[in-house]
Write a protein that holds these residues in place. Structure first.
Motif, PDB file in Angstrom:
ATOM      1  N   ALA A  54      69.457   8.799 -74.769  1.00  0.00           N
ATOM      2  CA  ALA A  54      68.413   7.832 -75.164  1.00  0.00           C
ATOM      3  C   ALA A  54      68.073   7.960 -76.446  1.00  0.00           C
ATOM      4  N   HIS A  55      67.411   6.927 -76.908  1.00  0.00           N
ATOM      5  CA  HIS A  55      66.649   7.033 -78.465  1.00  0.00           C
ATOM      6  C   HIS A  55      65.592   7.985 -78.191  1.00  0.00           C
ATOM      7  N   GLY A  56      65.321   8.809 -79.159  1.00  0.00           N
ATOM      8  CA  GLY A  56      64.200   9.802 -79.016  1.00  0.00           C
ATOM      9  C   GLY A  56      62.927   9.026 -78.946  1.00  0.00           C
ATOM     10  N   MET A  57      62.442   8.087 -79.733  1.00  0.00           N
ATOM     11  CA  MET A  57      61.334   7.457 -79.791  1.00  0.00           C
ATOM     12  C   MET A  57      60.998   6.522 -78.473  1.00  0.00           C
ATOM     13  N   LEU A  58      62.088   6.215 -77.726  1.00  0.00           N
ATOM     14  CA  LEU A  58      62.183   5.678 -76.452  1.00  0.00           C
ATOM     15  C   LEU A  58      61.448   6.795 -75.379  1.00  0.00           C
ATOM     16  N   THR A  59      62.075   7.935 -75.517  1.00  0.00           N
ATOM     17  CA  THR A  59      61.586   9.006 -74.741  1.00  0.00           C
ATOM     18  C   THR A  59      60.282   9.358 -74.910  1.00  0.00           C
ATOM     19  N   ILE A  98      75.341   6.385 -80.796  1.00  0.00           N
ATOM     20  CA  ILE A  98      75.319   7.552 -79.716  1.00  0.00           C
ATOM     21  C   ILE A  98      74.334   7.103 -78.692  1.00  0.00           C
ATOM     22  N   HIS A  99      73.717   5.962 -78.752  1.00  0.00           N
ATOM     23  CA  HIS A  99      72.961   5.380 -77.886  1.00  0.00           C
ATOM     24  C   HIS A  99      73.668   4.345 -76.892  1.00  0.00           C
ATOM     25  N   TRP A 100      74.954   4.259 -77.146  1.00  0.00           N
ATOM     26  CA  TRP A 100      75.764   3.101 -76.492  1.00  0.00           C
ATOM     27  C   TRP A 100      77.272   3.283 -76.295  1.00  0.00           C
ATOM     28  N   ALA A 158      68.586  -0.455 -70.424  1.00  0.00           N
ATOM     29  CA  ALA A 158      67.379  -0.285 -70.893  1.00  0.00           C
ATOM     30  C   ALA A 158      67.746   0.354 -72.510  1.00  0.00           C
ATOM     31  N   LEU A 159      68.727   1.010 -72.604  1.00  0.00           N
ATOM     32  CA  LEU A 159      68.806   1.472 -74.025  1.00  0.00           C
ATOM     33  C   LEU A 159      69.513   0.320 -74.864  1.00  0.00           C
ATOM     34  N   PRO A 192      74.004   8.516 -68.171  1.00  0.00           N
ATOM     35  CA  PRO A 192      75.156   8.227 -67.413  1.00  0.00           C
ATOM     36  C   PRO A 192      75.256   6.610 -67.212  1.00  0.00           C
ATOM     37  N   ASN A 193      76.601   6.232 -67.453  1.00  0.00           N
ATOM     38  CA  ASN A 193      76.807   4.876 -67.408  1.00  0.00           C
ATOM     39  C   ASN A 193      77.116   4.676 -65.773  1.00  0.00           C
TER      40      ASN A 193
END
Length: 144
Positions: free
Chosen positions: A58-63, A41-43, A27-28, A95-96
């Motif tokens: 997670a991206h802040g805007m996604l949250t 930092i997102h991947w 999703a990220l 987490p992965n």
């Protein structure tokens, strides 16, 4: 599309249906592609840890957008959301693994603002792993 919730049917304290939003690394990646935000930092776990994070976040805007869906789904119209703001209080660690992270969002009507404009303020609570990830999350919504 018009708002499905009638202003006359809403009172201060009305609770919106809570929602949970699973976020995986996949999703990220999809969000990064859509938003153009390819910050490592997102991947990249190694990079995230080198800059002091626990893991990929997670991206802040996604949250923020995930939490807003509670309001727009309730209102029945994304256009009914006329103002929205949050403070980011804690990153959502993803987490992965197959489960990833879970953002849990609840919300309630905090105030009826304007009878003529049919607007209400909705206060939201968003948590991940039992910890608040958004602070002062508030939306103003125009209802039917």
């Amino acid at each position: 599309m018009t708002a499905k919730v009638a202003y006359a049917d809403v009172e201060k304290g009305t609770e919106l249906p809570p929602r949970s939003f699973p976020l995986t690394r996949g999703a990220l990646v999809r969000y990064a592609g859509a938003s153009g935000d390819f910050n490592p930092i997102h991947w990249n776990e190694d990079f995230a840890r080198k800059v002091g994070l626990e893991d990929v976040i997670a991206h802040g805007m996604l949250t923020m957008a995930s939490a807003a869906r509670v309001v727009t789904d309730w209102a029945g119209d994304p256009g009914a959301l006329i103002d929205y703001g949050v403070r980011f209080t804690r990153p959502v660690v993803v987490p992965n693994d197959e489960q990833g992270a879970l953002i849990e969002v609840s919300a309630k009507v905090a105030a009826k603002l304007d009878d003529e404009a049919r607007t209400v303020r909705v206060d939201l609570t968003a948590t991940s792993k039992g910890q608040k990830v958004l602070g002062r999350a508030q939306a103003v919504v125009r209802l039917a």
